[in-house]
Scaffold this motif. Structure first.
Motif, PDB file in Angstrom:
ATOM      1  N   MET A 148     -82.466 -19.880 -21.684  1.00 35.45           N
ATOM      2  CA  MET A 148     -83.617 -18.617 -22.099  1.00 35.45           C
ATOM      3  C   MET A 148     -84.423 -18.990 -23.495  1.00 35.45           C
ATOM      4  O   MET A 148     -85.577 -18.908 -23.364  1.00 35.45           O
ATOM      5  N   LEU A 149     -83.568 -19.417 -24.392  1.00 37.88           N
ATOM      6  CA  LEU A 149     -84.408 -19.455 -25.714  1.00 37.88           C
ATOM      7  C   LEU A 149     -85.360 -20.762 -25.485  1.00 37.88           C
ATOM      8  O   LEU A 149     -86.196 -20.948 -26.216  1.00 37.88           O
ATOM      9  N   ILE A 207     -88.147 -17.683 -32.197  1.00 41.75           N
ATOM     10  CA  ILE A 207     -87.160 -17.275 -30.913  1.00 41.75           C
ATOM     11  C   ILE A 207     -86.798 -15.648 -31.168  1.00 41.75           C
ATOM     12  O   ILE A 207     -86.058 -15.234 -30.752  1.00 41.75           O
ATOM     13  N   ASP A 239     -91.465 -10.504 -23.646  1.00 39.36           N
ATOM     14  CA  ASP A 239     -92.008 -11.844 -23.908  1.00 39.36           C
ATOM     15  C   ASP A 239     -93.299 -12.069 -24.480  1.00 39.36           C
ATOM     16  O   ASP A 239     -93.933 -13.216 -24.758  1.00 39.36           O
ATOM     17  N   ILE A 250     -86.986 -21.465 -23.064  1.00 39.64           N
ATOM     18  CA  ILE A 250     -88.258 -21.135 -22.294  1.00 39.64           C
ATOM     19  C   ILE A 250     -89.455 -21.095 -23.102  1.00 39.64           C
ATOM     20  O   ILE A 250     -90.388 -21.884 -22.685  1.00 39.64           O
ATOM     21  N   ASN A 251     -89.527 -20.382 -24.110  1.00 34.64           N
ATOM     22  CA  ASN A 251     -90.550 -20.240 -24.857  1.00 34.64           C
ATOM     23  C   ASN A 251     -90.605 -20.823 -26.171  1.00 34.64           C
ATOM     24  O   ASN A 251     -91.035 -20.635 -27.245  1.00 34.64           O
TER      25      ASN A 251
END
Lengths: 446, 338
Positions: free
Chosen positions: B101-102, B159, B184, B104-105
C-alpha cells in the motif's frame, strides 16, 4: 399493523412546533425524569430497555451510558451524531425535519441522565434547512423553560447547541466527529481512550445517533421493561428503516425489530413489492457499508430459515451468508441491476470519503475503486477479481476506524455472492458495458 | 510493572509502556517497524499501521485475544499480555500488504533520492515487502512545490505519516503547513504556497521517514554512504538548541549537518537552523569523534551491525526458551555470545 413509537405523530400538522408537540404528549419524559427520577434511574431504564445504538454499530446504549467516567468537578457531554451520510440511509434527516422536539426532548432527558450541562447536536453541513428547523425548535424549548437554567424548577440546567459540520462522511465516525466539533480536521482518533473516558475536549462524552436519542423519551415514559417487550431477543424496540431502490413504495418505515424481511419488502404496509413486477436480485440491508446479499439469502438464511430484521438474524454469526442491520438503509435491487456497476459506485464513495490518515484505507480504497472501474468498463481480467478480494482483505481490520471495513465489506461480499457477474464483465466486455446491461445468467446460489 | 511476553520473550516493563517500547527494550529485529511513530512527538503513531501486532492474550485478568491486530506503538501493555510479532503469520502477511500500500504512491526512485540509505520505507520494504507489485494503475504525481530556500518538498514521495506536521506543531511557534485534502488526494502543503520559515523548521527533514522532505543545501551533493558521520557540538545561543549534532564529511568538507539519532532513527535533541544550515565549517564545531551508526541501514557500511536482542533481557530466560529463540531466524541472540 406494527407499533409506532417514534413516528406515531409524525404526520400531525405542525408537530414540528413546540405547542403542537406538547399537546400530543411531548416533553413528558423531561418532566418525569427531572421531577421523579434520579439520573441513575434514567440510565437504568435505558439499560433495561435493551436499546441498541441505531447509528449502525448496534452497541447497547445503556451500557455505553454506564461506561461514562464521572469524575467530580469535570464536565461531561452528550453529543448527538446527526451527521447521517451513508448512501441509502436517510431516516435521521426525516426525524429531525418532522420531529425536532422529539430529538430535543431525548437530548434533555439523556443529558440529565449523564450529568451533562452542555450538549451538542453535530449535524451534517448540507442539511442547512434541518439546522434551521432545529435551531427554531431549540429556541422554543428555551422559551418554554425546557432548556437553560433551572429547567422546570428542578435545579438542573442544560445548554443545547447545534453544530453544522462541513460535509464529510468520516465525521460520522464518533471520534472524527469530536475532532471536528473541536474545530479540527475530522480525522478519527486512535482508541483507546474511548470517548466515555476522553471525548470532547478530553472530557467524558457519550456520542449517540439521532434515532437512539429519540427513543429515550419513549423508554422513560413507558419504562424500559415495556420497551424491551417489543422486538425479539436482544433486538428490542422499533427501528426506522429507510427503504430505497427498486421498490414500489420506497420511504421511511418504523418497524418492530423481528419483522420478516419478506414481509417488509412485499407487504402493502411497507414497501409493496418490487417495482414493475420485476424479480428481486439483491439487497443491501443496512446502508452501503454492509455486505450485499442476494435474494436467496436475504429472504432465507443458508439454513433455510426466514431472515428477520434484527441485529442477530442479519448478522447470522458471520458474513458468509449474513449482513448487518447497520443504520437501516435498506437498498433493494431488481434483476436489471448491474452488481459490478453498483459495487464500483459504492467504492467511488468510500474512496472519496476516506480521510487518508492510515495507509491501508487511504491507498486501498482508491485501489479497489480503480480496479472496479476497469472491470465495469470492460478492461478487467480474471486476475482483477481475486485482486479485489485480496485488497479488501488487506484493508479489513487493519485501519484506525471502521471506514476501512465499510469500504472493504461491500466489495468482498459482492465478489463472494456475484462472482459470475464479475467474470461475465471480463469475458463479455462489449455486452457488459452496453447501456443498461446487467448479468441475468443462472443465479450463483441456484 | 507489567510482565508481558513478546515473541516468546518475557519482559517486565513499567505500566503505561506501549507494546512497541516494550519490544524496543528487548531490542533486535523483533522490534516492529515504525513509519509514523516518533517518540519525541506527542500524538504521533497509529497511522501507518506498519507496526500492527497480534495480541494473543489481552492480560492475565482477561486472557482473551484481541479480535483485531493492534498498533503496537499506541497500545499500552497489560500485565500478562502475550504479543506475537515476527512469529505470527497473519502479522507478517499484513505487513507485506502495508508495504504494498505504501509503495503505491511512493516511487522507488532510491537511485536518485537523497534519503536513500537513511530511508525507513526502504528498510521496511526490504525486510517485509515483495519484489513485485500488483498495482497497475496510474500513480499520483505532483508539480514542484516551493516551500523555501532550505527544505525541498517532494510530495510524490510523501507517505503522509504526519511526523513533520507534529514537529511543526510542537516545536515551532507558528505552524504554516499541514495536511490538505482527503484520502489518497491528501498532501502535505503550506496552503497558498507559503514557505516554511522558522528557526527549527529544519527538523522536519530529520523526522521525515522517506525522501519527501530533504535538505536543499545537501541534496545531490553526495550519496550518504560515501560520507563520514562525526559527532560534534558547539555553544549554540539559540534557545532550546543544545548544539549537539552529527557532521557528515566528504574529505575535509562538511556536506550536511543533522541532529543525532538513535537506533530507531529518532532524533535525540532537536537542533536549530543556524546549526543545521549555517555552520558547515569544521572550525565552527568541537569534534567528538566518529558517530556510531547502529541502524540496519546501508549508511552503516563497513561497520554494519545486525540488530541483536538486548542481552540484559534474555539473560534470565530458561535455557529451553533461549534454544528456541536461537533457532528462530528473526532473533539473533548476538548478545549471548559476546
Amino acid at each position: 399493523m406494527g407499533r409506532k413509537l417514534l413516528t406515531e405523530h409524525i404526520n400531525v400538522e405542525g408537530i414540528n412546533t413546540f405547542e403542537v408537540y406538547r399537546k400530543h404528549g411531548g416533553y413528558r419524559s423531561v418532566e418525569k425524569a427531572l421531577k421523579t427520577m434520579t439520573p441513575d434511574e434514567v440510565t437504568e431504564e435505558v439499560k433495561k430497555s435493551g436499546l441498541r445504538g441505531r447509528g449502525g454499530a448496534g452497541f447497547p446504549a445503556g451500557m455505553k451510558w454506564g461506561f461514562l467516567a464521572k469524575p467530580e468537578g469535570v464536565p461531561r457531554y452528550l453529543v448527538c451524531n446527526a451527521d447521517e451520510s451513508e448512501p441509502g440511509t436517510f431516516k435521521d434527516r426525516q426525524l429531525m425535519t418532522k420531529l425536532p422536539h422529539l430529538l430535543i426532548e431525548g437530548m434533555i432527558t439523556g443529558s440529565y441522565a449523564l450529568g451533562a450541562r452542555t450538549s451538542y447536536i453535530y449535524i451534517r453541513g448540507e442539511l442547512l434547512y434541518v439546522l434551521r428547523i432545529l435551531e427554531k425548535a431549540i429556541a422554543e424549548a428555551y422559551a418554554a423553560g425546557f432548556l437553560g437554567e433551572n429547567i422546570l424548577g428542578s435545579g438542573y440546567s442544560l445548554d443545547l447547541h447545534v453544530h453544522p459540520g462541513a460535509g464529510a462522511y468520516i465525521c460520522g465516525e464518533e471520534t472524527a466527529l469530536l475532532e471536528s466539533l473541536e474545530g479540527k480536521r475530522g480525522n478519527p482518533r486512535n482508541k483507546p481512550p474511548f470517548p466515555a473516558v476522553q471525548g470532547l475536549y478530553a472530557r467524558p462524552t457519550v456520542v449517540n445517533n439521532v434515532e437512539t436519542i429519540a427513543a429515550v423519551p419513549v423508554i422513560v415514559n413507558e419504562g424500559g421493561d415495556e420497551y424491551a417487550k417489543i422486538g425479539i431477543g436482544r433486538s428490542t424496540g422499533t427501528k426506522l428503516i429507510s427503504a430505497c431502490g427498486h421498490l414500489n413504495k420506497p420511504g421511511i418505515y418504523e418497524i418492530e425489530l423481528g419483522l420478516p424481511v419478506e414481509e417488509f419488502i412485499y407487504s402493502d404496509e411497507y414497501c409493496g413489492g418490487i417495482w414493475k413486477g420485476r424479480d428481486l436480485k439483491a439487497v443491501v440491508a443496512g446502508g452501503s457499508s454492509v455486505p450485499i446479499l442476494p435474494k436467496e439469502l436475504i429472504l432465507k438464511t443458508a439454513a433455510g430459515e426466514n431472515r428477520l430484521m434484527t441485529y442477530e438474524s442479519l448478522s447470522d454469526g458471520g458474513f458468509v451468508t449474513g449482513t448487518m442491520l447497520g443504520s437501516g438503509g435498506f437498498i433493494a435491487m431488481d434483476e436489471t441491476t448491474c452488481i459490478v456497476k453498483n459495487t464500483w459506485n459504492f467504492s467511488r464513495f468510500y474512496h472519496h470519503e476516506s480521510c487518508g490518515q492510515c495507509s491501508p484505507c487511504r491507498e486501498g480504497t482508491g485501489w479497489m475503486e480503480k480496479v472496479l472501474h476497469r472491470l465495469e468498463h470492460g478492461h478487467g481480467s480474471m486476475h482483477d477479481i481475486d485482486l479485489l478480494v485480496s485488497v479488501a482483505k488487506q484493508i479489513e481490520g487493519n485501519t484506525i476506524c471502521p471506514l476501512g471495513e465499510a469500504a472493504a465489506w461491500p466489495v468482498a461480499a459482492a465478489v463472494r455472492h456475484f462472482r459470475h457477474e464479475f467474470e461475465w464483465h471480463v469475458t463479455n466486455p462489449k455486452e457488459a458495458t452496453a447501456p443498461g446491461a446487467a448479468y441475468r445468467g443462472a443465479a450463483v446460489l441456484a | 510493572m507489567a510482565k508481558i511476553t513478546f515473541d516468546g520473550i518475557e519482559i517486565e516493563v513499567a505500566d503505561g509502556t506501549t507494546i512497541m517500547n516494550a519490544a524496543r527494550q528487548i531490542g533486535g529485529s523483533i522490534v516492529p517497524p515504525a513509519m509514523c511513530y516518533y517518540t519525541p512527538l506527542k500524538g504521533s503513531g497509529g497511522k501507518c499501521r506498519a507496526c500492527l501486532v497480534k495480541v494473543s492474550a489481552g492480560s492475565a485478568k482477561d486472557p482473551r485475544p484481541m479480535p483485531k491486530l493492534v498498533a503496537s506503538c499506541i497500545t499500552t501493555v497489560q500485565d500478562g499480555m502475550v504479543v506475537e510479532n515476527t512469529i505470527n503469520e497473519q502479522v507478517m502477511d499484513v505487513r507485506k500488504g502495508i508495504v504494498e500500500m505504501l509503495l503505491i504512491n511512493h516511487p522507488l526512485d532510491c537511485p536518485v533520492c537523497d534519503q536513500a540509505g537513511e530511508c525507513s520505507l526502504q528498510d521496511f520494504a526490504f525486510e517485509h515487502g515483495l519484489s513485485t507489485t500488483r498495482y497497475e494503475e496510474e500513480r499520483r504525481t505532483f508539480e514542484k512545490i516551493d516551500i523555501g530556500p532550505l527544505i525541498q518538498l517532494h510530495m510524490t514521495r510523501c507517505i503522509l505519516c504526519y511526523r513533520c506536521v507534529y514537529t511543526a506543531d510542537q516545536l515551532t511557534p507558528e505552524r504554516v503547513h499541514g495536511v490538505l485534502g482527503r484520502g489518497d488526494a491528501s498532501e502535505i502543503g503550506t496552503y497558498i504556497e507559503n514557505i516554511i520559515d522558522n528557526e527549527f523548521s529544519g527538523n522536519v527533514i530529520d523526522v521525515c521517514p522517506v525522501g519527501a522532505l530533504t535538505d536543499k543545501t545537501f541534496r545531490f551533493k553526495q550519496r550518504v554512504w560515501f560520507t563520514k558521520p562525526v559527532n560534534a557540538h558547539r555553544d549554540c545561543q539559540t534557545d532550546k538548541c543544545e548544539g549537539r549534532v552529527t557532521l557528515w564529511y566528504k574529505g575535509k568538507d562538511v556536506l550536511r549537518v543533522t541532529a543525532r539519532k538513535d537506533e530507531y532513527g529518532e532524533v535525540k535533541e532537536w537542533i536549530c537552523n543556524t546549526c543545521r544550515f549555517d555552520k558547515k565549517e569544521t572550525s565552527d564545531w568541537t569534534l567528538e569523534g566518529p558517530a556510531h551508526i547502529n541502524r540496519a541501514s546501508v549508511i552503516a557500511q563497513n561497520h554494519y551491525e545486525l540488530p541483536v536482542v538486548n542481552p540484559q533481557v534474555i539473560r534470565d530466560l530458561p535455557e529451553s526458551t533461549t534454544r528456541e529463540l536461537e533457532r528462530n531466524p528473526p532473533l539473533r541472540l548476538g548478545g549471548l555470545n559476546n
